[in-house]
Each structure stands twice: as structure tokens, then as C-alpha cells.
Design a protein around this motif. Structure first.
Motif, PDB file in Angstrom:
ATOM      1  N   GLU A 176      13.380   6.990   2.440  1.00 66.81           N
ATOM      2  CA  GLU A 176      12.121   7.285   3.123  1.00 66.81           C
ATOM      3  C   GLU A 176      11.059   6.328   2.606  1.00 66.81           C
ATOM      4  OE1 GLU A 176       8.855  10.880   3.552  1.00 66.81           O
ATOM      5  OE2 GLU A 176      11.005  11.347   3.668  1.00 66.81           O
ATOM      6  N   SER A 177      10.260   5.798   3.518  1.00 63.06           N
ATOM      7  CA  SER A 177       9.267   4.813   3.144  1.00 63.06           C
ATOM      8  C   SER A 177       8.076   5.472   2.464  1.00 63.06           C
ATOM      9  CB  SER A 177       8.804   4.048   4.388  1.00 63.06           C
ATOM     10  OG  SER A 177       7.755   3.171   4.053  1.00 63.06           O
ATOM     11  N   GLU A 185       9.962   7.123  13.417  1.00 62.26           N
ATOM     12  CA  GLU A 185      11.391   7.192  13.136  1.00 62.26           C
ATOM     13  C   GLU A 185      11.718   6.869  11.692  1.00 62.26           C
ATOM     14  OE1 GLU A 185       9.904   5.270  15.247  1.00 62.26           O
ATOM     15  OE2 GLU A 185      10.793   3.305  15.529  1.00 62.26           O
ATOM     16  N   ARG A 186      10.797   6.220  10.971  1.00 56.86           N
ATOM     17  CA  ARG A 186      11.078   5.887   9.573  1.00 56.86           C
ATOM     18  C   ARG A 186      10.899   7.109   8.668  1.00 56.86           C
ATOM     19  NH1 ARG A 186       9.602  -0.273   8.112  1.00 56.86           N
ATOM     20  NH2 ARG A 186      10.140  -1.198  10.099  1.00 56.86           N
ATOM     21  N   LYS A 187      10.389   8.203   9.203  1.00 57.21           N
ATOM     22  CA  LYS A 187      10.268   9.422   8.413  1.00 57.21           C
ATOM     23  C   LYS A 187      11.518  10.287   8.534  1.00 57.21           C
ATOM     24  CE  LYS A 187       5.233   9.654   8.780  1.00 57.21           C
ATOM     25  NZ  LYS A 187       4.080  10.480   9.200  1.00 57.21           N
ATOM     26  N   ASP A 188      12.431   9.899   9.404  1.00 58.36           N
ATOM     27  CA  ASP A 188      13.639  10.691   9.600  1.00 58.36           C
ATOM     28  C   ASP A 188      14.464  10.726   8.334  1.00 58.36           C
ATOM     29  OD1 ASP A 188      14.177   9.596  13.008  1.00 58.36           O
ATOM     30  OD2 ASP A 188      12.863  11.115  12.162  1.00 58.36           O
ATOM     31  N   LYS A 189      15.051  11.861   8.042  1.00 49.83           N
ATOM     32  CA  LYS A 189      15.947  11.979   6.898  1.00 49.83           C
ATOM     33  C   LYS A 189      17.287  11.331   7.257  1.00 49.83           C
ATOM     34  CE  LYS A 189      13.084  14.453   4.458  1.00 49.83           C
ATOM     35  NZ  LYS A 189      11.941  14.425   5.342  1.00 49.83           N
ATOM     36  N   VAL A 190      17.963  10.817   6.255  1.00 44.97           N
ATOM     37  CA  VAL A 190      19.262  10.175   6.458  1.00 44.97           C
ATOM     38  C   VAL A 190      20.329  11.191   6.088  1.00 44.97           C
ATOM     39  CG1 VAL A 190      20.784   8.327   5.716  1.00 44.97           C
ATOM     40  CG2 VAL A 190      18.353   7.894   5.982  1.00 44.97           C
ATOM     41  N   VAL A 231      20.102   9.311 -14.805  1.00 44.51           N
ATOM     42  CA  VAL A 231      19.433   8.568 -13.745  1.00 44.51           C
ATOM     43  C   VAL A 231      18.505   7.539 -14.375  1.00 44.51           C
ATOM     44  CG1 VAL A 231      17.804   8.681 -11.830  1.00 44.51           C
ATOM     45  CG2 VAL A 231      19.598  10.399 -12.041  1.00 44.51           C
ATOM     46  N   ALA A 232      18.742   6.253 -14.038  1.00 38.90           N
ATOM     47  CA  ALA A 232      17.929   5.171 -14.606  1.00 38.90           C
ATOM     48  C   ALA A 232      17.041   4.515 -13.567  1.00 38.90           C
ATOM     49  CB  ALA A 232      18.827   4.123 -15.250  1.00 38.90           C
ATOM     50  N   ILE A 233      17.409   4.583 -12.290  1.00 41.09           N
ATOM     51  CA  ILE A 233      16.658   3.912 -11.222  1.00 41.09           C
ATOM     52  C   ILE A 233      16.444   4.895 -10.085  1.00 41.09           C
ATOM     53  CG2 ILE A 233      16.706   2.055  -9.498  1.00 41.09           C
ATOM     54  CD1 ILE A 233      18.467   0.468 -11.407  1.00 41.09           C
ATOM     55  N   VAL A 234      15.250   4.940  -9.579  1.00 37.19           N
ATOM     56  CA  VAL A 234      14.946   5.654  -8.334  1.00 37.19           C
ATOM     57  C   VAL A 234      14.277   4.650  -7.408  1.00 37.19           C
ATOM     58  CG1 VAL A 234      13.711   7.546  -7.251  1.00 37.19           C
ATOM     59  CG2 VAL A 234      14.729   7.870  -9.515  1.00 37.19           C
ATOM     60  N   GLN A 235      14.845   4.468  -6.260  1.00 39.46           N
ATOM     61  CA  GLN A 235      14.410   3.406  -5.351  1.00 39.46           C
ATOM     62  C   GLN A 235      14.096   3.979  -3.983  1.00 39.46           C
ATOM     63  OE1 GLN A 235      14.768  -0.356  -6.141  1.00 39.46           O
ATOM     64  NE2 GLN A 235      13.173  -0.130  -4.600  1.00 39.46           N
ATOM     65  N   SER A 236      13.025   3.494  -3.387  1.00 37.84           N
ATOM     66  CA  SER A 236      12.746   3.790  -1.976  1.00 37.84           C
ATOM     67  C   SER A 236      12.677   2.462  -1.225  1.00 37.84           C
ATOM     68  CB  SER A 236      11.435   4.576  -1.831  1.00 37.84           C
ATOM     69  OG  SER A 236      10.336   3.824  -2.322  1.00 37.84           O
ATOM     70  N   PRO A 237      12.706   2.491   0.097  1.00 37.24           N
ATOM     71  CA  PRO A 237      12.866   1.230   0.862  1.00 37.24           C
ATOM     72  C   PRO A 237      11.712   0.266   0.710  1.00 37.24           C
ATOM     73  CG  PRO A 237      13.417   3.127   2.220  1.00 37.24           C
ATOM     74  CD  PRO A 237      12.773   3.660   0.981  1.00 37.24           C
ATOM     75  N   GLN A 238      12.033  -0.978   0.870  1.00 31.54           N
ATOM     76  CA  GLN A 238      11.019  -2.022   1.085  1.00 31.54           C
ATOM     77  C   GLN A 238      10.635  -1.948   2.553  1.00 31.54           C
ATOM     78  OE1 GLN A 238      11.991  -5.971  -0.393  1.00 31.54           O
ATOM     79  NE2 GLN A 238      11.027  -6.908   1.371  1.00 31.54           N
ATOM     80  N   ASP A 239       9.357  -1.750   2.820  1.00 35.63           N
ATOM     81  CA  ASP A 239       8.926  -1.533   4.201  1.00 35.63           C
ATOM     82  C   ASP A 239       7.725  -2.434   4.489  1.00 35.63           C
ATOM     83  OD1 ASP A 239       8.942  -0.515   6.708  1.00 35.63           O
ATOM     84  OD2 ASP A 239       8.408   1.541   6.164  1.00 35.63           O
ATOM     85  N   HIS A 240       7.323  -2.477   5.761  1.00 33.76           N
ATOM     86  CA  HIS A 240       6.270  -3.413   6.164  1.00 33.76           C
ATOM     87  C   HIS A 240       5.291  -2.744   7.113  1.00 33.76           C
ATOM     88  CE1 HIS A 240       9.702  -5.873   4.886  1.00 33.76           C
ATOM     89  NE2 HIS A 240       8.778  -6.688   4.424  1.00 33.76           N
ATOM     90  N   GLN A 270       0.868  -1.175   0.000  1.00 33.41           N
ATOM     91  CA  GLN A 270       0.000   0.000   0.000  1.00 33.41           C
ATOM     92  C   GLN A 270       0.901   1.219   0.000  1.00 33.41           C
ATOM     93  OE1 GLN A 270      -2.902  -0.261   3.148  1.00 33.41           O
ATOM     94  NE2 GLN A 270      -3.386  -2.400   2.667  1.00 33.41           N
ATOM     95  N   VAL A 271       0.690   2.084  -0.968  1.00 29.91           N
ATOM     96  CA  VAL A 271       1.626   3.177  -1.199  1.00 29.91           C
ATOM     97  C   VAL A 271       1.053   4.499  -0.718  1.00 29.91           C
ATOM     98  CG1 VAL A 271       2.617   1.959  -3.156  1.00 29.91           C
ATOM     99  CG2 VAL A 271       0.805   3.617  -3.539  1.00 29.91           C
ATOM    100  N   ARG A 272       1.938   5.416  -0.428  1.00 25.41           N
ATOM    101  CA  ARG A 272       1.527   6.776  -0.065  1.00 25.41           C
ATOM    102  C   ARG A 272       1.149   7.547  -1.320  1.00 25.41           C
ATOM    103  NH1 ARG A 272       6.432   8.872   3.531  1.00 25.41           N
ATOM    104  NH2 ARG A 272       5.474  10.874   3.014  1.00 25.41           N
ATOM    105  N   ALA A 273       0.208   8.424  -1.174  1.00 23.05           N
ATOM    106  CA  ALA A 273      -0.291   9.190  -2.325  1.00 23.05           C
ATOM    107  C   ALA A 273       0.800  10.034  -2.963  1.00 23.05           C
ATOM    108  CB  ALA A 273      -1.469  10.065  -1.896  1.00 23.05           C
ATOM    109  N   SER A 274       1.804  10.413  -2.201  1.00 22.78           N
ATOM    110  CA  SER A 274       2.853  11.312  -2.704  1.00 22.78           C
ATOM    111  C   SER A 274       4.019  10.580  -3.342  1.00 22.78           C
ATOM    112  CB  SER A 274       3.372  12.176  -1.554  1.00 22.78           C
ATOM    113  OG  SER A 274       3.929  11.341  -0.530  1.00 22.78           O
TER     114      SER A 274
END
Length: 894
Positions: free
Chosen positions: A623-624, A889-894, A534-543, A516-520
């Protein structure tokens, strides 16, 4: 430069300090500068063995007698035949007194030859001061005291001018006092090592035994016919064989004997390699001098255990070469991070030097030499993994030097946003779960996108028809395809989706069917594609939906570590793992590289590597933006990891040439090659653990069944695996605390979950190396919880290995006791090796246990998902972010 120079100086100083500390001299002892009263004399050389009738020549015997002249007051012999009968003549020639012996055992005819040779020498050589008839014959059970006394009487009658006795350990004399009736003096053996006496108590214990015998036989002179300590070999109880311990014991005893006027004979003059089959390594190392007649025991001055340690320290300084290169390349890294890694690099180098020099400094049995050679590559691999983990720590604990950092890019205007084609492949999935995913995609805040749903190889219409109907309800953006029989598994379905992608789509996005994805999501990440490379843009696999479920909680945190630590680290060198959900790929690049690889069960990671080989860039935004479901059972959890590890081997087998550092035909740079090799090497280390485990069990069996050939494993076998295991836990816990920011119990749970996969990963690596392909293993979701018996069955292999290791540890302790620290350490090693299997059993049982939170009803992930799926979401509808709960805490920037 000044800071780098300071780091080098600190590392060199610490390295020297550790080498000096571990090789520090023994506590000062009183020098022995007098003459040794007597020594046991066996003139065998390294290639000679009386057990196979290889005896020294007369010239060699005389050479040894000359060597001992002036160094010892007398020599003791044990036989009067097979060339040994010549010893008294050579000793007479060079003025050395002899305590002559005759070896007696159950071979009666041979005994007569021994007796004749002894009596002949007693008549011919006046330098024979006494005779010893038989050596430990009663201890071995060859004779009763009365039988041995008959042999003693015959010698006394034949040579009345010579003092005659027999030699036995002190306790044999105490237990058989009638033996003293027919001897002129008492000849006792006091060997505290064989009595398991620790070295610090050996002198006190030896003197107590001597005075006990003196008190028991007040009318007889007592000769200590054998006393000594071995310089090499395994522990015997608490007694440790070492050069330092032999030197300390002999210096203390000989000085004390000089003060108390004790007659003694040191066991022995020269090391005797031929005794190994009888007594193990330790039997070959009782000499004052080596078998090559070189000085071994320092009787004056400083006592060092390993005189070669300065050489080993010098060799370890070769570490300066990679260290200086590292410092040169990592100019922007903080001082603490560089110092940490340089110290670790030096520690690993010094450990390798210690391992390599061990066969020189310590003598091995043949089985030990074979084990050392077999385990050496594995130990090198383990230390390489330690360096890989340490390098990751040096950058992720002090991330100030990281340069490639990416964040969500909010693009509020619709103009300029490229069209996205979202691909969702599913197979035999619960309809409610997939519908919830489709609803979240329908709620995306993005002006131009399509969703292609491909259901392949699902034969039950009740599973795929609801999806077709729901896609129709969601509108023209959603297209559904059902492929009854289709090759290539998930990759095949995604390639079909690629072929049916609208011509005006520029970006391919992929989500798993349970996400289930975020609208943004799209609006925040697609702007990165404005850069043409840039060929790939990836965000984390989350649960999601794991809160309140202990099993899913630890699994979720175990997953999270890779995306908060490993992926961020890999992103620094444009080397992320492209995983097949929450990923976006430029459509033109997909077509350029030929789509998804249907031959590989990890088609996502393989595709990412091919993209990097073409020289493109990847962006990782930590960011998830979407969350899926954790596997409902331990079987599903380890099945998924098996697929990842097996796929990694498939990828390496196909692309290994591209990863070679010297291959210039690939567009991969050295940083990318490093991460793809280093990222998977720990899995290969898990595989080597199975080999180490097999050796450990085989060795334990040998210790129990054939102790003569399988001694206690030395530190060379024990410390590297134990050190690597402890560093792995240290690496995990520290990085999780710093980067994942979960609580202590969550970190412990995640560590257990990671350990529980060790056996599965090892199996996958071995099978990947020995087979071409395995069927795609779909990670099942929404499985019904099973009984405890099912929990045991899911971990049955791990349970079997666990029990085997525990039985081996218990057997070793039962056989040898706990006096020997090496035995205890070996049992501990077996238990440490069992921890991944214990973790697997615990996790499997945890996955089938009732919910542990009181008052909270147990609900499967699908039951929770059904509520979302039931909500009416149509084309253009919006979905609240609250319906996709995220940890703060998963919204924290790295």
C-alpha cells in the motif's frame, strides 16, 4: 494427487498432440512401385570433391553401379574423364544402359580429352543408348549454339549409330530453336525449384514446360534429362526444400510419366555434398538416396518430413522430472496456476529439444552451424526467462496460494511504539521540492521520531541553505547537516546519518528528497518490528503529479507494475528488493551488517541482500504511504534504470557465491536465491538481445554481400527470439490487467516505457560486467522541458540502431523480394528487434512534447510541489492526506 495426476496427463496429451501435429504425414500420395527410368549418376562420396581433385575409386564406382541395378532402368553420366570414363564399362558388366555425357566448358584442351573419352566409350560399349555433349554450356555462356553444334557434329560423325544431343534447361531450347537442327533428340532440364515454383504447383508447371517443348519441336523426341526436387536447404522464392516435398514431387511425376510414356532422368541418384560451395545447402540434397547410400525418399507408404520426431518427443518427456517436483512443492497453488505453469514448462522443454536436434534433422552451412552454436546459450537464456515470467504469472494470476500477506497495522495508542530516525539524503536538489518533503514529515502522526537531513556535495549555498533554515523552523526533531565534500554518494550520506542517529532510536526509516508521505506511515508499519526477526518493513515506491502529462503517466504506470506484481511475488519467499525510499530497517541490524555499502551504486538492494544473508525477515506492505516525482525527461528515466541494472551486476559480482544453490554457508534459502537470480536474469536477457541484434545485422549484411555463404536464416534462428518477445508482451499485458488494474491505453503506454529501457539496461549489464564501478547517477527531478532536437539527442543511440535495423530489413526485401516466406519472416524479425528502439524514440519525443490535454496549463512537478512547500507547516502540524493524491486503485489490498 488426483488433480496433479490429471495435470500430468493433460500436459502429456497436449505435448504429444503438438509433436504429432507439427510432424503429421504429408497428404497421401499414390505409391510408386515401378522402376525409375533413369537417374543422374555422380558416384562421389562424402569426402570426395571434383573441385579439389578428390575422385571416387573404380571399386566405389562399381559398388554404386551394383547398388543401382534393378532400382533404375538407366544411368546418366556427365563426364568421360577423371575416372568417370569407367562408368559405362561397369554398367555394361552389370547390364545397365547408359546415357553417356561429356562435360564441355571454356577449357578447350580439357574439352578435347572429354570428347576423346566419350567417343572411345561409344565405340566400345553397346549399352550406351545415347550421348549428351555438354551440360547447360549455353546457359552458362560457355558457347554459342553454333559453337556447341560443332562438338555435336563431331560425335555424330564418329559414332553414327548413337543418338546425340546436348542438355539445356527448357527455356534455352525455346529461345535457341536452331540448336535442335543438329541433334537427334531434345534433352531438357525441368527443375521447378530453381524457377521458384511453389511445391503445390510444381507438377502442373513441369508438365506445361514439357508439353511446351514437345509442341515447339514436333519432329524430335524429348527426353527430360533432369527433373527433381531438393530435400533440404533454404526456400527459393516460394519453393521449399524438404523430404516431404521431394517425395511428393517424384511420386507424382514418375506415376504421371508412366501413364504418358515420358522418358526422364531423375536429378539425381545420390546426395552430393561437394556442391554446397556452388549452390548452398540445397545443392547437396537432390538425391533419391543419401550420400551414405541409405533410403531417403519414401516412394511408397506414408511421407514423413522428420522421422526422428518420436525420439524427440521421448526426450521432451524428461520434463516430467521438474514438473513432478513443482507439483509436489506447490501443493497449495490453485489447479489453474499449476496447469498453466506445467504446460509452459513442457513447451519450453520441447522447444529446447527441437533446437538441440535441429543440426541433426537439418543440414547447416558452416556459417549457420557457427550461428547455431553461438546463439544456443542465448536461446536457452531466453527460454529460462520465459519460465521465470511464467512462474510469476502462475502465482500472481491465481494468488489464492500466496501465504505471506501483510496489511497496514493501525496502532492508535502511543505506548509501545519504538522511536524512528528518518534519514533524508539530498544532493543539488531544488529547495522547494525538499521543503515539501520536510513538511510532510513534520505532519507525521507518530509520537517519537527524528528527521536527519544530510546534504552532501552541493557547492551552491542557494540550494542547501534554505533547507538548513527550514529545518530550524520545523523544530528540534529536524537536524540538518551539510557535507561539502563527502565520499560514497548517497550511501555515504546515509552512513553519516546513521552515525549521528540518536542513541534511543530503534528503527531507521529512509525517504528520498522528493517524497511526500502520508501522516499514518510510521504508525501503520512500525508495529511489525515487534517481531524480533523482522529487519525490514517496506512499502511501494510510488509517484505523484503525473496526471495529465502523457510522458509521466506511462512512466508512473511502468514503475507501478514492479511494486504491484514483482514485489508481491518476491515477498512470498521473503526475497523483496529493499529499495532506498519508503523503507524501514531495524537499527541494530543496520549496525550488525555494517551500514550502507558505499562501493555499490544500488546500496539499497545490496543492503537488503546482506540482511537476508543474516537470516532476517522482511515485510512488504503493498500500500502506498508516500509518493515521489517521476523523472522529467527520458534521459533521467533511463539514467535511473541504468543505475539499477549496473548496481545489480555489482551486487552479483560481490555476492554470487552466496546465491549458488549448493552453497550451504549462506542463510539464504532456495526461494530467496531463486528470486535474486530470476529477478535480474531478464535484464541479462536484454543484454543478450544486443548480441542477437549484432548477429542479425551481420547475417543480413552477409545475405546482401555474400549470398553464397549466407543463406536465409532458418526457423531455428527466427522462432525462439520472436516467441520470447511475444510471450514477454503477453506476460506484461495480462499481469497488468489483473494486478495493476489500469486501463488498456495505460497498459500499452507502460509496455512502451518498459521496452524503451531495453537498450539502456543492456548497456548497463555489459558495462557492469566489464568495469568495477561507475559514478552514482543522481536521478534529476524538475528538469526543464527541452526542444524536439533534445528529444532526439536523448535517444540518439537508439535512433541509430533503429535506422540500421530498418535499412537492413528494407535491403533484404529489396534484394530477395517477398515471395520467400522465410525472407519476409527474417525482415519481420529485424523489425521486431527494432521495437525497443522505436519505443525509446517515441518515449523521448513524448517527454518533450507539449501537454496533450486541451485547456490544461503545463506545469512541472516542481511548480506543483512549490504550492505544498509554501504552506506553513510547523512542528506538530498535520498535513491533509488530500495534499498527497493517491489513485483509488492503489489503496486496494493485495
Amino acid at each position: 494427487m488426483r488433480k496433479n495426476a490429471l495435470i500430468v496427463l493433460i500436459v502429456m496429451a497436449v505435448n504429444f498432440g503438438l509433436w504429432a501435429w507439427f510432424n503429421r504425414p504429408a497428404e497421401p500420395q499414390l505409391d510408386f512401385t515401378g522402376q525409375i527410368k533413369a537417374v543422374s549418376f555422380s558416384p562421389y562420396r562424402a569426402n570426395q570433391d571434383p573441385l579439389v581433385n578428390k575422385f571416387p575409386t573404380a571399386a566405389q564406382i562399381e559398388e554404386d553401379v551394383v547398388f543401382l541395378k534393378g532400382k533404375v532402368g538407366a544411368i546418366r553420366t556427365y563426364s568421360s574423364m577423371e575416372g568417370m570414363e569407367a562408368i559405362p564399362a561397369f554398367a555394361d558388366k552389370h547390364g545397365i544402359p547408359v546415357i553417356a555425357g561429356a562435360w564441355l566448358d571454356k577449357r578447350l584442351k580439357r574439352n578435347e580429352t572429354e570428347m576423346a573419352g566419350l567417343i572411345k566409350n561409344l565405340h566400345e560399349h553397346k549399352n550406351i543408348t545415347s550421348a549428351i555433349v555438354g551440360n547447360e554450356a549455353i546457359l552458362r555462356g560457355d558457347f554459342k549454339p553454333a559453337q556447341l553444334s560443332e562438338y555435336i557434329k563431331r560425335v555424330k560423325e564418329a559414332a553414327p549409330h548413337v543418338q546425340v544431343s546436348t542438355a539445356e534447361p527448357w527455356h534455352v531450347w525455346i529461345n535457341n530453336p536452331e540448336l535442335a537442327d543438329n541433334v537427334d533428340f531434345i534433352a531438357i532440364h525441368i527443375l521447378p525449384y530453381w524457377e521458384r515454383v511453389p511445391e503445390e504447383k510444381a507438377i502442373e508447371w513441369s508438365m506445361q514446360r514439357y508439353h511446351q517443348v514437345v509442341k515447339r519441336f514436333p519432329g524430335k523426341h524429348v527426353l527430360v534429362a533432369e527433373i527433381g526436387w531438393p530435400s533440404n536447404g533454404e526456400r527459393w522464392g516460394k519453393a521449399k526444400a524438404s523430404i516431404a516435398n521431394e517425395a511428393k514431387f517424384l511420386r507424382q511425376f514418375m506415376n504421371l510419366a508412366a501413364q504418358q510414356n515420358i522418358d526422364y532422368c531423375i536429378m539425381e541418384a545420390f546426395d552430393q555434398p561437394w556442391k554446397r560451395p556452388l549452390e548452398g545447402v540445397v545443392g547437396a540434397h537432390w538425391g533419391i538416396w543419401t550420400v551414405d547410400r541409405e533410403n531417403k525418399i519414401p516412394l511408397v507408404g506414408t511421407i514423413l518430413e522428420d522421422s526422428l520426431w518420436p525420439v524427440q518427443y521421448g526426450v521432451s518427456l524428461l520434463c516430467l522430472i521438474p514438473m513432478l517436483y513443482f507439483l509436489y512443492r506447490r501443493k497449495d497453488q490453485p489447479f489453474q496456476g499449476k496447469l498453466f505453469f506445467c504446460l509452459l514448462l513442457q513447451t519450453v522443454t520441447s522447444s529446447l529439444v527441437w533446437i538441440a536436434f535441429t543440426p541433426i534433422t537439418i543440414e547447416f552451412l558452416p556459417a549457420e552451424t557457427a550461428a547455431w552454436a553461438f546463439l544456443l546459450p542465448m536461446q536457452i537464456g531466453l527460454l529460462a526467462v520465459v519460465l521465470i515470467n511464467g512462474f510469476e504469472m502462475s502465482e500472481m494470476l491465481w494468488p489464492e496460494g500466496l501465504k505471506r500477506r501483510f496489511y497496514p497495522l493501525r496502532h492508535d495508542a502511543d505506548e509501545g511504539l519504538q522511536k524512528v530516525s528518518i534519514h533524508l539524503a539530498c544532493c543539488k536538489e531544488p529547495p522547494a521540492m525538499v521543503i515539501a518533503t520536510l513538511n510532510s514529515l513534520a505532519a507525521l502522526d507518530y509520537p517519537d521520531y527524528e528527521v536527519i537531513v544530510v546534504d552532501n556535495n552541493t557547492h551552491d549555498p542557494a540550494l542547501w541553505q534554505p533547507l538548513e533554515e527550514h529545518c530550524a523552523k520545523l523544530g528540534e526533531r529536524f537536524r540538518f547537516f551539510h557535507l561539502e565534500e563527502w565520499p560514497g554518494y548517497k550511501a555515504g550520506a546515509l552512513n553519516f546519518a546513521l552515525q549521528n542517529t540518536s542513541a534511543d532510536s530503534r528503527i531507521i526509516a529512509v525517504v528520498d528528497s522528493d517524497y511526500q508521505v502520508r501522516a499514518s506511515w510510521l504508525r501503520s508499519l512500525t508495529p511489525y518490528f515487534d517481531k524480533p526477526d523482522v529487519a525490514i518493513v517496506q512499502s511501494p515506491q510510488d509517484h505523484r503529479e503525473w496526471e495529465g502529462d502523457p510522458y509521466k503517466t506511462v512512466c508512473a504506470w511502468e514503475y507501478d507494475g514492479f511494486f504491484r506484481i514483482g514485489m508481491v511475488h518476491r515477498n512470498e519467499r521473503n526475497a523483496i528488493i529493499q529499495h532506498g525510499t519508503m523503507t524501514m530497517i531495524r537499527k541494530a541490524v543496520m549496525e550488525e551488517v555494517g551500514g550502507w555499502g558505499e562501493w555499490c551504486i544500488c546500496e539499497d538492494a545490496e543492503l537488503g541482500l546482506r540482511v537476508f544473508e543474516r537470516g532476517y525477515q522482511a515485510v512488504y506492505v503493498p500500500e502506498s504511504f508516500g509518493q515521489g516525482l517521476t523523472p522529467d525527461s527520458y534521459a533521467g528515466f533511463k539514467g535511473q534504470r541504468f543505475r539499477w541494472a549496473y548496481g545489480a551486476v555489482q551486487i552479483l559480482k560481490r555476492h554470487w557465491r552466496m546465491l549458488l544453490p549448493w552453497n550451504k554457508t549462506s542463510s539464504l534459502d532456495n526461494g530467496q536465491k531463486y528470486h535474486f537470480i530470476a529477478g535480474w536474469l531478464p535484464w541479462f536477457a536484454d543484454a543478450t538481445q544486443i548480441a542477437v541484434l549484432i548477429v542479425s545485422l551481420f547475417w543480413s549484411l552477409g545475405m546482401l554481400a555474400l549470398p553464397r555463404y549466407f543463406g536465409t536464416p532458418l526457423s531455428i534462428f527466427l522462432l525462439p527470439p520472436l516467441g520470447a518477445f511475444l510471450f514477454k508482451l503477453f506476460h506484461f499485458m495480462w499481469l497488468y490487467k489483473t494486478r495493476v488494474r489500469c486501463g488498456l491505453w495505460e497498459r500499452i503506454g507502460a509496455a512502451i516505457a518498459g521496452l524503451a529501457l531495453t537498450h539502456t539496461i543492456a548497456k548497463a549489464i555489459f558495462q557492469g560486467l566489464t568495469t568495477k564501478n561507475k559514478p552514482f547517477l543522481r536521478t534529476p527531478k524538475c528538469e526543464e522541458r527541452c526542444a524536439v532536437v533534445r528529444g532526439l539527442m536523448m535517444a540518439r543511440e537508439e535512433l541509430f540502431v533503429l535506422c540500421t535495423l530498418w535499412v537492413a530489413a528494407a535491403g533484404v526485401i529489396a534484394r530477395y523480394g517477398t515471395e520467400n516466406p522465410d525472407i519476409v519472416t527474417w525482415a519481420l524479425i529485424l523489425l521486431v528487434q527494432s521495437t525497443p528502439y522505436l519505443a525509446a524514440l517515441c518515449l523521448s519525443l513524448l517527454s518533450v512534447m507539449p501537454n496533450l490535454v486541451p485547456g490544461v496549463s503545463r506545469r512541472t512537478a516542481c511548480q506543483n510541489t512549490c504550492q505544498i512547500a509554501a504552506a506553513p507547516v510547523g512542528l506538530g502540524a498535520t498535513m491533509s492526506v488530500a495534499s498527497v493524491p493517491l489513485k483509488a486503485e492503489r489503496k486496494d489490498k493485495v
